[in-house]
Design a protein around this motif. Structure first.
Motif, PDB file in Angstrom:
ATOM      1  N   GLU A 177      15.077  21.660 -30.680  1.00 13.47           N
ATOM      2  CA  GLU A 177      15.518  22.909 -31.288  1.00 13.47           C
ATOM      3  C   GLU A 177      16.436  23.689 -30.350  1.00 13.47           C
ATOM      4  N   ARG A 181      20.267  24.973 -31.144  1.00 18.62           N
ATOM      5  CA  ARG A 181      20.651  26.375 -31.088  1.00 18.62           C
ATOM      6  C   ARG A 181      21.693  26.670 -30.008  1.00 18.62           C
ATOM      7  N   GLU A 262      12.591  21.177 -39.645  1.00 18.44           N
ATOM      8  CA  GLU A 262      11.901  22.368 -40.119  1.00 18.44           C
ATOM      9  C   GLU A 262      10.676  22.674 -39.267  1.00 18.44           C
ATOM     10  N   ARG A 265      12.057  24.195 -36.078  1.00 17.49           N
ATOM     11  CA  ARG A 265      12.500  25.573 -36.281  1.00 17.49           C
ATOM     12  C   ARG A 265      11.314  26.523 -36.349  1.00 17.49           C
ATOM     13  N   TRP A 268       9.601  26.996 -32.971  1.00 10.63           N
ATOM     14  CA  TRP A 268      10.389  27.882 -32.123  1.00 10.63           C
ATOM     15  C   TRP A 268      10.126  29.343 -32.483  1.00 10.63           C
ATOM     16  N   GLU A 269      10.157  29.643 -33.767  1.00 15.20           N
ATOM     17  CA  GLU A 269       9.983  31.024 -34.208  1.00 15.20           C
ATOM     18  C   GLU A 269       8.560  31.521 -33.981  1.00 15.20           C
TER      19      GLU A 269
END
Length: 280
Positions: A177, A181, A262, A265, A268-269
């Protein structure tokens, strides 16, 4: 490339981290030796000609303090080798309220990597190869990320092995990820092999293996350090950013979730939320 490179190595007070720190210093890099044990960390730093930084990844405030100290000391950083971590054989909760193994193997390296991005981008801005290299494990293949139980509190412990596998899968996903980014900073994860060090010294399974084999169940720290050092060294990496290496081989086998963008992501969040950072 002219100016002296700056290489930060966590988990450098012993084992493969100490070997990589010594090899980087031997090439002329300026090395930040990061460890939890003050005496051993300073000893390694003195031996290799590096600079010692002491931080316990079981405390996120110390990780933040470490990032501040590194940025103030160096300004630009070429390589962050996120090598600290290990098998936690008994359940524990950190002062931050997180599972101990999950924090030292995933959350703390994630936090440090995020906080060091400005220094890494600064190196990239002057034309240098900037990268984060994270020590993962082939054990990631048996891990699973569950967002309803991210820290594994409701799952079997199995001597710490199951959460270790999941945390190392989180490392692989985080580097993928990060690569997605970041255009200026490369990211890689790497399995160094089964290395005979202090890793898992509290594990019954490791102690039995050591007793049965006379301590010869795995490879030496020098051999285990080789794939890490290859990624830390100056020069291009023969694989795209985000690649997981099994030893020196790019594209090692991973858990199925490691290929799910997914999952990467959301991890990470969720990790950003847990350490108090924005997702971007």
């Amino acid at each position: 490339m002219g100016a002296e490179r700056v290489v930060v190595v966590t988990g450098a007070s012993s084992g493969i981290g100490a070997v990589v720190a010594e090899q980087a210093a031997g090439r002329g890099d300026r090395v930040a030796v990061v460890g939890r044990d003050a005496g051993r960390t300073r000893s390694v730093a003195e031996r290799v000609g590096g600079e010692a930084f002491v931080a316990d990844f079981a405390r996120l405030d110390e990780v933040r303090g470490l990032a501040d100290a590194l940025r103030q000391r160096y300004g630009t950083v070429d390589v962050l080798l996120a090598n600290a971590g290990g098998l936690v054989s008994k359940r524990g909760t950190t002062v931050d309220g997180h599972d101990l193994g999950f924090q030292v193997n995933h959350l703390a390296p994630y936090l440090l990597s995020r906080l060091m991005l400005p220094a890494l981008r600064a190196a990239a801005d002057v034309g240098r190869d900037a990268r984060v290299v994270a020590t993962a494990s082939a054990a990631n293949r048996w891990g699973r990320i569950r967002f309803d139980d991210l820290e594994g509190r409701r799952r079997p412990w199995l001597g710490g092995w199951l959460p270790y596998c999941s945390a190392k899968l989180a490392v692989v996903l985080t580097m993928k990820e990060l690569a997605r980014r970041e255009s200026a900073v490369q990211a890689f994860s790497v399995h160094p092999g089964a290395v005979v060090t202090s890793f898992g010294s509290d594990s019954v399974l490791i102690r039995v293996g050591t007793a049965l084999t006379g301590g010869h169940w795995g490879t030496t720290p020098e051999a285990g350090a080789a794939p890490l050092d290859a990624l830390v060294s100056d020069g291009p990496v023969p694989a795209p950013s985000g690649t997981y290496f099994d030893g020196l081989k790019a594209g090692g086998r991973t858990a199925r979730q490691a290929e799910d963008p997914e999952v990467a992501r959301e991890l990470w969040e969720r990790s950003a939320e847990l350490v108090g950072l924005p997702s971007r």
